[in-house]
Design an enzyme around this catalytic site. Structure first.
Site: not given
Ligand code: CO8
Length: 260
Positions: A66, A111, A114, A134
Site C-alpha cells: 500500500a 499489500g 496480499e 507492516e
Molecule cells: N509506498 C509508497 N512508495 C513506495 C513504496 C510504498 N509501499 N515502495 C516503494 N516506494 C517508492 C519509494 O518511496 C521510491 O520513491 P522515490 O523514488 O520518489 O524516492 C520508489 O518507490 C523506489 O523505491 P526505493 O528507492 O525504496 O527502491 P529500493 O530498490 O531501494 O527498495 C523496496 C525497494 C525494498 C521494495 C523498498 O522500496 C521498500 O521497502 N518499500 C516499502 C515496502 C513496504 O513496506 N511495503 C508495505 C507497505 S504497508 C502495506 O502494504 C499495508 C497494506 C495494508 C494497508 C491497510 C491500511 C489501513
C-alpha cells in the site's frame, strides 16, 4: 474504460491487469484500488475474457505495498476505511467467477503480497520477493494478509513472516507453498499464459465450480464442505459441458466446451 494507474488488456481471451505506477514500485493508493475494482468488474462482465492475470509493470516490482505516502497521515477512521476498501477489492478478486493467476514479477510486499494471495494461485519470477513488512512501519496488514497468509502457508510460518516482517526470496516462497512455481523472468508471462490456456481448454463451468467448492469449503467444516462439493458435482450433470466432455472422451476426440 480509461485507467490512469493500471493497464487492462486482453490477449487471446486472457485478461491481463497490470498495476502501472512503476515510479512508486506499483504501490497501491486509493485511486489504484478503485481502478482495480472497476477493472475486475469489467472482466467479470466480459464474455470475451475467460481468465484474469494480475501482474506489475517494470522489472522491479509486482506491487511494493500500500502507498506509504498516502497512508502516512491517516487517523484511525481513515485507516479503517482504507483497510476495508482494500479488503473489499481483494475479496472481489478472490470471488471472481473466473480463474485468477498472479504473475509475480518482483517485489510483492505488504499489500502486494496480499494482492497476490487473493488470486487463485501465484507463479513467480526468480526475482520475486515476498513479505509482510507492516510491523516495521508500526501497523498490521490490512488487506487480508493475516487471514490469507495463515490459510495458505499455515499459522506458524505466517506468524513468523508477520512478526519479523522479513522479506523472503522466490525459492523460499516456493518451499513454503506461497507460490506454485518459479521461472526465469523472461519466461514468466509465457509460462502463465500456457497454464491459463490449459485451464481454458477445460469446462469453464466445472473450473468455476472447483473454485467455488475450494473457496467455500475452506471457510467451513469438512462435512459442510463435502455437501458443497456434492451439490456442485450434481449440478454438473445438468450442463451441456458434462454431456460434451464425457461424449468426447468416449468418441476419443477433444471436447468442445460451451460453458452451458
Ligand atoms: N509506498 C509508497 N512508495 C513506495 C513504496 C510504498 N509501499 N515502495 C516503494 N516506494 C517508492 C519509494 O518511496 C521510491 O520513491 P522515490 O523514488 O520518489 O524516492 C520508489 O518507490 C523506489 O523505491 P526505493 O528507492 O525504496 O527502491 P529500493 O530498490 O531501494 O527498495 C523496496 C525497494 C525494498 C521494495 C523498498 O522500496 C521498500 O521497502 N518499500 C516499502 C515496502 C513496504 O513496506 N511495503 C508495505 C507497505 S504497508 C502495506 O502494504 C499495508 C497494506 C495494508 C494497508 C491497510 C491500511 C489501513
Amino acid at each position: 474504460m480509461q485507467y490512469q494507474n493500471i493497464i487492462l488488456e486482453k490477449q487471446e481471451r486472457i485478461a491481463i491487469l497490470t498495476i502501472n505506477r512503476p515510479q512508486a514500485l506499483n504501490a497501491l493508493n486509493q485511486d489504484t484500488l478503485l481502478e482495480i475494482d472497476r477493472a475486475v468488474s469489467e472482466v467479470a462482465r466480459d464474455d470475451q475474457a475467460d481468465l484474469l492475470v494480475i501482474t506489475g509493470s517494470g522489472e522491479k516490482a509486482f506491487v511494493a505495498g500500500a502507498d506509504i505516502a498516502h497512508m502516512q497521515n491517516f487517523n484511525s477512521i481513515e485507516g479503517r476505511q482504507f483497510g476495508l476498501l482494500g479488503q473489499k477489492v481483494f475479496r472481489n478478486i478472490e470471488t471472481l467467477e473466473k480463474p485468477t493467476i498472479a504473475a509475480v514479477n518482483g517485489f510483492a510486499l505488504g499489500g502486494g503480497c496480499e494482492l497476490a494471495m487473493c488470486c487463485d494461485f501465484r507463479i513467480a519470477s526468480t526475482k520475486a520477493k515476498f513479505g509482510q513488512p507492516e510491523v516495521t512501519l508500526g501497523i498490521t496488514p490490512g488487506f487480508g494478509g493475516t487471514q490469507r497468509l495463515a490459510r495458505l502457508v499455515g499459522a506458524g510460518i505466517a506468524k513468523q513472516l508477520l512478526f519479523t516482517g522479513e522479506t523472503i526470496d522466490a525459492a523460499e516462497a516456493l518451499r513454503i507453498g506461497l507460490v506454485n512455481r518459479i521461472v526465469e523472468p523472461p519466461q514468466l508471462m509465457e509460462v502463465v499464459k500456457t497454464i491459463a490456456n490449459r485451464i481454458r481448454s477445460n469446462s469453464p463451468l466445472a473450473v468455476r465450480f472447483c473454485k467455488t467448492s475450494v473457496n467455500e469449503g475452506l471457510q467451513t467444516d469438512i462435512d459442510r464442505g463435502m455437501t458443497i462439493e456434492a451439490d456442485l458435482f450434481g449440478i454438473c450433470f445438468s450442463t451441456l459441458d458434462q454431456k460434451e466432455g464425457m461424449k468426447a472422451f468416449l468418441e476419443k476426440r477433444p471436447p468442445q466446451f460451451t460453458a452451458q
